[in-house]
Write a protein that holds these residues in place. Sequence first.
Motif, short mmCIF file in Angstrom:
data_model
loop_
_atom_site.label_atom_id
_atom_site.label_comp_id
_atom_site.label_asym_id
_atom_site.label_seq_id
_atom_site.Cartn_x
_atom_site.Cartn_y
_atom_site.Cartn_z
N SER A 146 -15.04 -0.05 20.16
CA SER A 146 -13.90 -0.87 19.77
C SER A 146 -12.69 0.02 19.54
CB SER A 146 -14.22 -1.63 18.49
OG SER A 146 -14.34 -0.72 17.40
N ALA A 147 -11.53 -0.59 19.30
CA ALA A 147 -10.34 0.19 18.98
C ALA A 147 -10.56 1.02 17.72
CB ALA A 147 -9.14 -0.74 18.82
N ALA A 148 -11.24 0.43 16.73
CA ALA A 148 -11.54 1.18 15.51
C ALA A 148 -12.49 2.34 15.80
CB ALA A 148 -12.14 0.25 14.46
N ASP A 149 -13.46 2.11 16.68
CA ASP A 149 -14.39 3.17 17.06
C ASP A 149 -13.66 4.35 17.70
OD1 ASP A 149 -16.67 1.78 16.19
OD2 ASP A 149 -16.94 0.81 18.15
N MET A 150 -12.64 4.06 18.52
CA MET A 150 -11.92 5.13 19.19
C MET A 150 -11.25 6.06 18.18
SD MET A 150 -12.56 4.87 22.38
CE MET A 150 -11.36 6.05 23.02
N GLY A 151 -10.74 5.50 17.10
CA GLY A 151 -10.19 6.35 16.05
C GLY A 151 -11.27 7.18 15.38
N LEU A 152 -12.44 6.58 15.19
CA LEU A 152 -13.56 7.30 14.59
C LEU A 152 -14.03 8.43 15.49
CD1 LEU A 152 -15.50 7.29 12.14
CD2 LEU A 152 -17.00 5.78 13.48
N ILE A 153 -14.11 8.17 16.79
CA ILE A 153 -14.53 9.20 17.75
C ILE A 153 -13.58 10.38 17.70
CG2 ILE A 153 -14.73 9.69 20.22
CD1 ILE A 153 -15.80 6.80 20.54
N ARG A 154 -12.27 10.08 17.61
CA ARG A 154 -11.30 11.17 17.50
C ARG A 154 -11.54 12.01 16.25
NH1 ARG A 154 -7.74 13.55 14.82
NH2 ARG A 154 -5.90 14.49 15.76
N ALA A 155 -11.83 11.34 15.13
CA ALA A 155 -12.09 12.05 13.88
C ALA A 155 -13.33 12.92 13.99
CB ALA A 155 -12.22 11.06 12.73
N TRP A 156 -14.37 12.41 14.65
CA TRP A 156 -15.58 13.21 14.83
C TRP A 156 -15.29 14.44 15.69
CZ3 TRP A 156 -19.72 8.97 16.32
CH2 TRP A 156 -19.99 8.18 15.19
N ALA A 157 -14.52 14.26 16.75
CA ALA A 157 -14.17 15.40 17.60
C ALA A 157 -13.37 16.44 16.82
CB ALA A 157 -13.38 14.91 18.81
N ASP A 158 -12.52 15.97 15.93
CA ASP A 158 -11.76 16.90 15.09
C ASP A 158 -12.69 17.70 14.18
OD1 ASP A 158 -9.35 18.03 14.43
OD2 ASP A 158 -8.71 16.43 13.08
N GLU A 159 -13.68 17.03 13.63
CA GLU A 159 -14.64 17.71 12.76
C GLU A 159 -15.46 18.74 13.54
OE1 GLU A 159 -17.07 14.97 10.59
OE2 GLU A 159 -15.34 13.81 9.89
N GLU A 160 -15.66 18.50 14.83
CA GLU A 160 -16.38 19.47 15.67
C GLU A 160 -15.52 20.68 16.02
OE1 GLU A 160 -19.62 19.34 16.73
OE2 GLU A 160 -19.88 17.57 15.47
N GLY A 161 -14.23 20.64 15.66
CA GLY A 161 -13.33 21.76 15.95
C GLY A 161 -12.71 21.71 17.32
N TRP A 162 -12.72 20.52 17.97
CA TRP A 162 -12.22 20.41 19.34
C TRP A 162 -10.71 20.20 19.40
CZ3 TRP A 162 -16.53 16.57 21.37
CH2 TRP A 162 -17.76 17.25 21.33
N ASN A 163 -10.07 19.93 18.27
CA ASN A 163 -8.61 19.78 18.19
C ASN A 163 -8.10 18.73 19.19
OD1 ASN A 163 -5.99 20.28 17.27
ND2 ASN A 163 -5.65 21.91 18.76
N PRO A 164 -8.57 17.49 19.07
CA PRO A 164 -8.11 16.45 20.01
C PRO A 164 -6.66 16.08 19.75
CG PRO A 164 -9.40 15.48 18.24
CD PRO A 164 -9.50 16.96 18.07
N GLY A 165 -6.00 15.52 20.77
CA GLY A 165 -4.63 15.07 20.62
C GLY A 165 -4.54 13.86 19.71
N ASP A 166 -3.42 13.76 18.99
CA ASP A 166 -3.26 12.68 18.03
C ASP A 166 -3.32 11.30 18.69
OD1 ASP A 166 -2.95 14.65 16.15
OD2 ASP A 166 -0.78 14.37 15.89
N CYS A 167 -2.79 11.18 19.91
CA CYS A 167 -2.71 9.88 20.58
C CYS A 167 -3.56 9.81 21.85
CB CYS A 167 -1.25 9.56 20.93
SG CYS A 167 -0.15 9.43 19.51
N ASP A 168 -4.39 10.79 22.09
CA ASP A 168 -5.15 10.83 23.35
C ASP A 168 -5.94 9.56 23.60
OD1 ASP A 168 -4.19 13.38 23.65
OD2 ASP A 168 -6.14 14.38 23.54
N ARG A 169 -6.48 8.97 22.53
CA ARG A 169 -7.38 7.83 22.71
C ARG A 169 -6.70 6.66 23.40
NH1 ARG A 169 -5.72 8.32 17.55
NH2 ARG A 169 -5.06 6.51 16.33
N PHE A 170 -5.39 6.54 23.27
CA PHE A 170 -4.69 5.42 23.91
C PHE A 170 -4.67 5.59 25.43
CE2 PHE A 170 -2.73 5.74 19.62
CZ PHE A 170 -3.24 4.56 19.10
N ALA A 171 -4.51 6.83 25.90
CA ALA A 171 -4.59 7.09 27.34
C ALA A 171 -6.03 7.01 27.82
CB ALA A 171 -4.00 8.46 27.66
N PHE A 172 -6.98 7.45 26.98
CA PHE A 172 -8.38 7.43 27.38
C PHE A 172 -8.87 6.01 27.66
CE2 PHE A 172 -9.45 11.55 24.84
CZ PHE A 172 -8.81 12.30 25.82
N THR A 173 -8.53 5.07 26.79
CA THR A 173 -9.01 3.71 26.98
C THR A 173 -8.38 3.05 28.20
OG1 THR A 173 -7.38 2.97 25.34
CG2 THR A 173 -9.62 3.32 24.57
#
Length: 293
Positions: free
Chosen positions: A10-37
Amino acid sequence: MTGFEITGASAADMGLIRAWADEEGWNPGDCDRFAFTVADPAGFLVGRLDGEPVACISAVRYGAGFGFIGFYIARPAVRGRGYGIRLWNAGMERLDGRLVGLDGVVEQQGNYRKSGFRSAWNNVRHEGVPQGVDGVAGAGTATGAEAGDGVEVVDAASLPFGQLAAYDRRFFPESRDAFLAAWVGLPGRTALAAVRDGRIEGLGVIRPCSAASRIGPLYAATPRIAAVLLRRLARLAPGGLVAVDVPDVNPRATALCADLGLTPTFEAARMYTGPAPELDLAGLYGVTSLELG
C-alpha cells in the motif's frame, strides 16, 4: 508459517519500506518511492505476519522481457524463519520468463548465485565533496570551456521528454518512460543535461536523502562532461556531500571519482539471470538506483 501472507504494498507500506531501507544503511532517496510505484504499481510485495509487515521485496517489470529485484528485506526479529524465502519466491514468480537483474550486497551474493544469478560488474558507491565544489553555489550554466567546446549544461526539464527517454534507453535494457518522468521531475531534485548541437551528451539527477545526496543516473560522453555535471549537481547538496554508485566496468568513471576526491564506501554486484544486456557502459558513470536498476 501460520499467519503469514504476502500482499501488494500500500502507499503506507511504501513509506515503511523506505524506512527499513534507511535502517539497513542504504540511504534511500526521500521521494524515490513515488517514482518507484509509477514504474510498476504491482511490483512491490509485503510479507505480513498476523497482519503486521515483517518483510518486503520489489519485483518490477519493465517492458516485455526485463525485471529487477530490489528492497529484499526481512526484519531482524523474523530472519531465519523462512518468511524471506517465501517472499523471494513470490517476487521471482512474478518475473518468470524475463531476464532478471539485481544489485546484490556482498553477504548475499552466494545465495543469489544459488538462484541462478551471475555477476556482471560491481557498483561501488563513492562519497564525499567533489574537489572544486563549495556546496553553496547555484547550478548555473557550464561554459564551453568547462564542459568542452560547444557543450552547454541545461535544465533537463527544458528538453523534449522523448529526447530524454531515448537517451536513457542507451543505458537501460527496456524503456521506462513513466518512471523516468517521475524520477527527473519529483520535488526537491534537479536534473541537468549536457547538450551539444541539439544532441544530449550527458544527464545527471541529484536527489535528497537521509545522508549524502545521491546522484543517479550520471551519463556522459566524456569524463570531462561527467565531471562538470557531478560538480554542478553537488553544489545543490547540503555541504556539497554526494554519493554516486559507479560501475567498476567503466574504469574512466572510477578514475574520475578518485580524481575528484570521492571515497568508496559500499559495493553491490550487478547480477543477472542470463547474459548481461548490451548497454552503453562507457557512458555510464553512475547507475540510477540500486533498488530498481
